[in-house]
Scaffold this active site. Structure first.
Site, PDB file in Angstrom:
ATOM      1  N   ASN A 223       0.847  -1.190   0.000  1.00  0.00           N
ATOM      2  CA  ASN A 223       0.000   0.000   0.000  1.00  0.00           C
ATOM      3  C   ASN A 223       0.887   1.245   0.000  1.00  0.00           C
ATOM      4  OD1 ASN A 223       0.577   0.699   2.893  1.00  0.00           O
ATOM      5  ND2 ASN A 223      -0.480  -1.261   3.223  1.00  0.00           N
ATOM      6  N   ALA A 289       1.131   0.930  11.794  1.00  0.00           N
ATOM      7  CA  ALA A 289       1.433   0.283  10.516  1.00  0.00           C
ATOM      8  C   ALA A 289       0.172   0.063   9.684  1.00  0.00           C
ATOM      9  CB  ALA A 289       2.129  -1.051  10.757  1.00  0.00           C
ATOM     10  N   PRO A 319      -3.184 -12.265   9.641  1.00  0.00           N
ATOM     11  CA  PRO A 319      -3.520 -12.134  11.068  1.00  0.00           C
ATOM     12  C   PRO A 319      -3.715 -10.668  11.422  1.00  0.00           C
ATOM     13  CG  PRO A 319      -1.180 -12.614  10.776  1.00  0.00           C
ATOM     14  CD  PRO A 319      -1.828 -12.802   9.431  1.00  0.00           C
ATOM     15  N   ASP A 320      -4.616 -10.392  12.359  1.00  0.00           N
ATOM     16  CA  ASP A 320      -4.876  -9.036  12.832  1.00  0.00           C
ATOM     17  C   ASP A 320      -3.904  -8.737  13.973  1.00  0.00           C
ATOM     18  OD1 ASP A 320      -5.885  -6.751  14.158  1.00  0.00           O
ATOM     19  OD2 ASP A 320      -7.866  -7.108  13.281  1.00  0.00           O
ATOM     20  N   VAL A 322      -3.038  -5.938  15.740  1.00  0.00           N
ATOM     21  CA  VAL A 322      -3.453  -5.149  16.904  1.00  0.00           C
ATOM     22  C   VAL A 322      -4.448  -5.932  17.767  1.00  0.00           C
ATOM     23  CG1 VAL A 322      -5.342  -3.928  15.720  1.00  0.00           C
ATOM     24  CG2 VAL A 322      -4.168  -2.854  17.665  1.00  0.00           C
TER      25      VAL A 322
END
Length: 416
Positions: A223, A289, A319-320, A322
């Site tokens: 991104n 991030a 995977p998440d 936070v």
């Protein structure tokens, strides 16, 4: 090593130039100190003026040059007292043999020797002289006296001298001296921050930048994140007294002064390093991030060759990070970020609850003036309901200023 110039932008350097061929280096030194953000004023002895003109230093420093002890244009004719009070550091470079002797004996028969006695600021001297004059017992005796009095001596270099001799006595290069001055002020600021800063004694971990998810050996999904906001927050946390670990995706930014940096590429790599940071100790976790939501299900072993008009690539959810950190049994204070292009506050408020965060900062990255690559930002900060704190609007400002306000918000929430 990079430095946060805001720390030294208000510091005043009184540079004293004495007689000697090394005076030409002092002109370069003024430029280097100015480049680093210092305010510089110059004092010249009569001997120095025989080697270089005051106009040179006036042009480089942007301030009048001081040459006389009694100045009728100064307030009450006491210019030396005004200068002595103004200085945060008195730097004598080059420091002649004569000036060292005057300082050691406590004489006050010209502007510089009077300033030496009148200032409360630290005094640094960079001696420059013939190698035999440097080695003379009287010179070494004077140096020992000055060191006992608390004067910092920048030791001379060895090499060829203007007189043809070879040996100790050359003034170090201006860049080296400027670096030492810069480091001194940063260390002084750090010592204060470690005692009195808003995050004094805290261990802060920050994720910053994008992640890259490989498609094949030469292609990836990523991104537009530059990492600027995260790096600014890392610098602000360090300035506030914290021990800071920065887990950075692939970005082209210098590591902030005093910050420990861990470079990662993929979301999984970033998560692994984040979990390890918890084991090492973490009081505050700040997730700035821009982590890729998906990765390629199967990374091709070799470069995918162009064939046909379409290419289908299967993606799986990453995977998440936070949410994973927030779900740990010994969770730190969790700060999330929401970069959205619409319904910014609604999405941020939902993320705050769903991911069990303590605080979230959201911004509209569809705005060109505060988007990923911008040096400015504007944010709205929400706090978990248990803190009973109203949301905060951080108006458009530099990312450094926004980072400082975020540190204040973290501090305020944690002392609730």
């Amino acid at each position: 090593m990079s430095f946060d110039l805001s720390v030294i932008s208000s510091k005043n350097i009184l540079l004293a130039v004495t007689g000697g061929i090394a005076a030409y280096k002092s002109a370069i030194l003024v430029r280097r100190l100015k480049d680093y953000g210092f305010n510089v004023r110059v004092v010249m002895t009569h001997g120095a003026q025989a080697f270089i003109q005051p106009l040179t230093f006036q042009a480089l420093s942007g301030n009048p040059v001081h040459t006389e002890l009694l100045n009728p244009e100064a307030e009450a004719g006491m210019g030396h007292i005004e200068l002595a009070r103004w200085a945060d550091l008195l730097l004598v470079a080059p420091a002649s043999c004569d000036s060292l002797a005057k300082f050691a004996a406590g004489l006050a028969d010209d502007l510089l020797s009077t300033l030496y006695l009148a200032t409360k600021a630290p005094v640094w001297v960079a001696p420059a002289m013939n190698q035999q004059m440097w080695a003379a017992k009287a010179t070494q005796r004077n140096l020992n006296t000055l060191i006992e009095d608390g004067v910092h001596v920048i030791m001379p270099d060895a090499g060829s001298q203007a007189c043809g001799d070879v040996g100790l006595g050359r003034m170090p290069e201006p860049e080296e001296i400027a670096q030492q001055v810069k480091l001194y002020f940063h260390q002084a600021e750090r010592a204060i921050a470690e005692k009195f800063g808003l995050l004094a004694g805290q261990r802060v971990v920050i994720t910053a930048g994008p992640t890259r998810e490989a498609i094949d050996p030469v292609r990836y999904i990523s991104n537009h994140s530059t990492g600027k906001m995260g790096f600014s927050i890392a610098a602000a946390c360090y300035a506030a007294g914290a021990t800071v670990t920065l887990i950075a995706g692939p970005v082209s930014l210098d590591t902030p002064n005093g910050v420990s940096r861990i470079n990662v590429s993929s979301a999984k790599h970033m998560l692994d390093e984040s979990l390890q940071s918890l084991e090492r100790g973490c009081d505050v976790f700040i997730a700035t991030a821009a982590v890729a939501d998906y990765r390629v299900a199967e990374v091709a072993e070799h470069k995918i060759k162009k064939a046909g008009d379409e290419l289908a690539v299967a993606l799986v959810k990453n995977p998440d990070i936070v949410a994973t950190i927030a779900g740990q049994s010994k969770r730190p204070f969790m700060v999330g970020f929401a970069a959205e292009t619409r319904n910014v506050e609604a999405y941020a408020s939902e993320k705050l609850v769903v991911k069990k965060l303590d605080m979230i900062a959201c911004n509209d990255v569809s705005r060109a003036d505060i988007g990923f690559a911008s040096d400015q930002n504007a944010m709205t900060v929400f706090f978990a309901e248990r803190y009973k704190m109203d949301k905060r609007e951080l108006e458009k400002a530099s990312k450094q200023e926004i980072a400082q306000q975020l540190v204040e918000a973290i501090h305020d929430a944690r002392v609730k």
